[in-house]
Design an enzyme around this catalytic site. Sequence first.
Site, PDB file in Angstrom:
ATOM      1  CG  HIS A  93      -1.991   1.053   1.090  1.00 48.71           C
ATOM      2  ND1 HIS A  93      -3.209   0.814   0.471  1.00 48.71           N
ATOM      3  CD2 HIS A  93      -2.009   2.356   1.441  1.00 48.71           C
ATOM      4  CE1 HIS A  93      -3.925   1.930   0.474  1.00 48.71           C
ATOM      5  NE2 HIS A  93      -3.215   2.880   1.059  1.00 48.71           N
ATOM      6  CB  ALA A  94       1.109   4.065  -2.392  1.00 47.04           C
ATOM      7  CE1 TYR A 113      -6.068   8.812   2.135  1.00 45.67           C
ATOM      8  CE2 TYR A 113      -7.286   7.495   3.725  1.00 45.67           C
ATOM      9  CZ  TYR A 113      -6.099   7.859   3.137  1.00 45.67           C
ATOM     10  OH  TYR A 113      -4.926   7.271   3.548  1.00 45.67           O
ATOM     11  CD  GLU A 124      -4.019  11.171   3.020  1.00 48.58           C
ATOM     12  OE1 GLU A 124      -3.706  10.836   1.867  1.00 48.58           O
ATOM     13  OE2 GLU A 124      -3.395  10.787   4.031  1.00 48.58           O
ATOM     14  CG  HIS A 160      -2.266  10.569  -2.824  1.00 52.24           C
ATOM     15  ND1 HIS A 160      -3.450  11.131  -2.405  1.00 52.24           N
ATOM     16  CD2 HIS A 160      -1.769   9.921  -1.736  1.00 52.24           C
ATOM     17  CE1 HIS A 160      -3.661  10.843  -1.133  1.00 52.24           C
ATOM     18  NE2 HIS A 160      -2.660  10.095  -0.709  1.00 52.24           N
ATOM     19  CD  GLU A 161       1.421   7.787  -1.349  1.00 55.96           C
ATOM     20  OE1 GLU A 161       2.014   8.198  -0.337  1.00 55.96           O
ATOM     21  OE2 GLU A 161       0.282   7.276  -1.297  1.00 55.96           O
ATOM     22  CG  HIS A 195       1.267  12.156   1.718  1.00 57.54           C
ATOM     23  ND1 HIS A 195       0.321  12.788   2.479  1.00 57.54           N
ATOM     24  CD2 HIS A 195       0.657  11.071   1.193  1.00 57.54           C
ATOM     25  CE1 HIS A 195      -0.827  12.105   2.420  1.00 57.54           C
ATOM     26  NE2 HIS A 195      -0.648  11.065   1.628  1.00 57.54           N
ATOM     27  CG  HIS A 213      -6.768   3.244   5.000  1.00 62.08           C
ATOM     28  ND1 HIS A 213      -6.865   2.644   3.755  1.00 62.08           N
ATOM     29  CD2 HIS A 213      -6.011   4.353   4.825  1.00 62.08           C
ATOM     30  CE1 HIS A 213      -6.198   3.358   2.871  1.00 62.08           C
ATOM     31  NE2 HIS A 213      -5.668   4.397   3.488  1.00 62.08           N
TER      32      HIS A 213
HETATM   33  O1  X8Z Z   1      -4.444   5.217   1.067  1.00 64.16           O
HETATM   34  C1  X8Z Z   1      -4.391   6.036   0.163  1.00 64.16           C
HETATM   35  C2  X8Z Z   1      -3.041   6.533  -0.314  1.00 64.16           C
HETATM   36  C3  X8Z Z   1      -2.046   6.590   0.773  1.00 64.16           C
HETATM   37  S1  X8Z Z   1      -2.406   7.780   1.977  1.00 64.16           S
HETATM   38  C4  X8Z Z   1      -2.522   5.632  -1.402  1.00 64.16           C
HETATM   39  N1  X8Z Z   1      -5.531   6.436  -0.445  1.00 64.16           N
HETATM   40  C5  X8Z Z   1      -6.837   5.966  -0.036  1.00 64.16           C
HETATM   41  C6  X8Z Z   1      -7.040   4.504  -0.382  1.00 64.16           C
HETATM   42  O2  X8Z Z   1      -6.220   3.947  -1.119  1.00 64.16           O
HETATM   43  O3  X8Z Z   1      -7.999   3.906   0.092  1.00 64.16           O
HETATM   44  C7  X8Z Z   1      -5.614   7.418  -1.532  1.00 64.16           C
HETATM   45  C8  X8Z Z   1      -7.049   7.395  -1.949  1.00 64.16           C
HETATM   46  C9  X8Z Z   1      -7.822   6.820  -0.803  1.00 64.16           C
HETATM   47 ZN    ZN Z   2      -2.169   9.712   1.253  1.00 64.47          ZN
END
Ligand code: X8Z
Ligand code: ZN
Length: 622
Positions: free
Chosen positions: A363-364, A531, A421, A393-394, A397, A521
């Site tokens: 997960h990024a 988000y 975010e 997106h990254e 951060h 998450h």
């Molecule tokens: O978790 C993320 C990022 C890292 S903060 C990749 N996002 C959420 C997800 O993947 O569920 C970005 C969009 C929403």
């Molecule tokens: Zn993020």
Amino acid sequence: MSRHLSVDLDHVLCSVATLILLIISAVAALAQGPPAEKKKSSAAAAPTVEEARRFVEQAEKRLLELWIKQGRADWVAQNFITDDTESISAEADKEVKAETAELAAAARRFDKLKLPDDVARKIKLLKLSVDVPAPRNAAEQAELAQIAASLKGDYGKGKWCPEGEAGKCLSLGQMERILAESREPDQLLRVWRGWHAIAPPMRRRYQRLVELGNKGARELGFADVGAMWRSNYDMPPDAFRAELERLWQQVRPLYESLHAYTRAQLVKKYGKNLVPDDGPIPAHLLGNMWSQQWNNIYPLLAPPAGDPGFDLTDLLKVKKVDERGMVRYGERFFISLGFDPLPQTFWERSLFTKPRDRDIVCHASAWSIDYRNDLRLKMCIEINDEDFTTIHHELGHNFYQRAYNRQPPLFQNSANDGFHEAVGDTIALSVTPEYLKKIGFLETAPPPADDLGLLLKRALDKVAFLPFGLLVDQWRWKVFSGDVKPADYNKEWWELRRQYQGVAPPVVRGEADFDPGAKYHVPANVPYTRYFLATILQFQFHRAMCREAGFTGPLHRCSVYDNKAAGAKLKEMLEMGQSRPWPEALEALTGEKQLDATAILDYFAPLKKWLEEQNAGHKVGW
Ligand code: X8Z
Ligand code: ZN
């Protein structure tokens, strides 16, 4: 990754030994009360403002040291998942949790003092600095840290090994590709079920984590962990809940239009037996494991006229851009706004591709290891449109982390978590046809008459996401508050998914399942409302930056690439970190002090009109 999405600092001016001495003397001073000469006038040893300030400074030094240790341990644990790295990382996390609990308890001494704003704010942020706080009991601290580390590790290791195909297991990334590309319902269902099977073993540990976290939160003075999470928005927690509801009601009609149109196209593709034309959409047909973004099924939904005529995935392949090259494009965008290039160490220490020989958390994520300049990206990049956006997106951060690295440790965070975010996503909104032309990807930008397709594709990413962005924490808040009991964990999850998203499970689910655990998450304990906020905020940021750049056309055609004035405004906001209440940071960039959904609504206004025409005569809602 608890705080590395946020903080950054390296001037640990003193050696570790000096630091320990300082702490011992500070603790001793706290235990003894004010120095002797002051005692003459105050026998009760009332705390002073000066003492509170010194306390906070010492606390920040101590925490910074522990955060850096925790960051290194977590970085290694996520890059090499083994029992040992998990245990080392749990130990570092335990130290942070334990120290934070002690410091928060010690800070209560200043509760009745009228403190200067910055000191009071730091004490508040100190209490809120751990996502799942531990009780002040060593055994429980160790247990909580161990559970948290093991849940994250389990998610990272998660894979699906189809029966009868000995030794052939699929990674989450491979399963996500299938969900994105296959249009074969049976295959989609198998893969969807396969991935969700990773979660049931997490259930008992998650339940225990909730108990321990709640105990920690109560010791800090919060009703439960959810109430604590809602307390970090510079307004009373109930007002924040109401604010979310206000925003959701503003965007809900747009979401429902998109849902109705999407459902009608899926009915055409799969038939009414699979997709009811007046009910929720089965969750495995939307091109994404969690049905959270639907852009992967754009080909099924593309408007007959108004297709943009290009596909970024194809362009990246034609141009032979590799993983690092994709990150370079993101970096160059930030540089074009006036930000400094990323440090050499970023390129040396980041992870850009999935290793073939070991388990990692794919997960990024974006890290600032030393709260200063040691920035890193960890991402299993694939050469496609979606990952091009995620890279931006990254990097948002990382550039935020560096912009606030002169702030004191407790202010090294975004104005609120939605801001963190939103930054990179804001930049990705500037990836327009004109921008692609500027960087040599397109020879000509398609005429604006063809924008419907572009807008629809964006909406399938941003608008489709809104209810999911809300519901994950609606679920967790109920779980933490006890409104939802473990015996109903999964039932409530699907109830919320039906209510907010209009999505249904593709097969009967029960309490032997634990579907929230199949979303990163939840096992990783990353709050999710951020988000939803970010999706609203990024359009506000984009609108303001386009205004600053003097752009007057439709917002979806605006790119702030190369515009130093817009970049300077952004930087101004980023550099503030969390030093001031978030409305002030928002004002620095936008001149506005409120969250405002009109920016996203304006952006998609032409699409909304078109969707309504398409939906005429069809049921909207479920
Ligand atoms: O978790 C993320 C990022 C890292 S903060 C990749 N996002 C959420 C997800 O993947 O569920 C970005 C969009 C929403
Ligand atoms: Zn993020």
